[in-house]
Design a protein around this motif. Sequence first.
Motif: not given
Length: 298
Positions: A6-14, A72-75, A108-111, A122-131
């Motif tokens: 689990i990346l970002g395990a200390t965050g609320k989602i993780g 997860i990609c931190p903002t 973990i992506s984005d609407y 949100t374009l960052t998450f489009h890039h994440l999915e593409s990669e």
Amino acid sequence: MKMFVILGATGKIGRATVGVLRQNGLPVRAVVRNPSKAHELRACGCDIAVADLRDMPALVEATKDASAVQVICPTLVQAENASAEMEATIGAITEALRQTRPARILAISDYGAQLPTGTGITLTFHHLESELKKLAAALTFLRSAEHMQNWGRGTGRALQTGVLASLHHPVSKTFPTVSAGDVGLIAADLLLADRNDAMRIVHAEGPRRYSAVDVADALSKIAGREIVAREMPRQDWISVLVAGGMSASYAQLVADLFDVHNAGQIDAEQGVGEIRYGKTELRAALSALVPSTLTAKA
């Protein structure tokens, strides 16, 4: 033996994902940037790996032998060039996963991540999915609606002035939103299902949709004083966001996102995937953001 990383395990989602996996007796490697924040994760039986998400060699070490990885990609709200910083992080993560080759990846992506242009942050998450689509793994994209916890940035000011300034225009318009912890719970459920779809898209939002007026009403009940929602003038967005601690670069990405959000373009992708609903109501999520000294007395 399976290993969930689990990346970002200390965050609320993780943390929420880790909690469910460990309750089910599954092995978890929690990836943290700051080892001083890993005490609770270690106490619940996690293996701890220390890695900055921009440090590709450290990520290779952290994700080796993983059967499934939650990404997860931190903002980076204070980055001088927020887009470039986040794209560099995505590059490090995807290269590490290319080398370690986990069978399953849940990101973990984005609407709105399906949109290729003009969506700001949100374009960052489009890039994440593409990669991630370039990797040889079973992929799940868990697209999260706006987090209820994001209202914490303006809660203090609203409690002081009685006015909740909103980038959602008009303030009566309802929009999808979800508690971050619920996103982690949904992610855990998807990981436990152990499906190996080539690509799966799941949207996560709360039990119902809310408006900025609903947010103000909930804060009013929590604090025991009237709070009203008002549209923040568009020309003030950048300066107010920067005054609140964002870099000018990140503030521009947020403004760009809300422009398309207010145009009705940020939502679950029609006809694609499914929607999972969290159970946390708005008032419960906001209550955790308000100091107990400011809440209404029973």
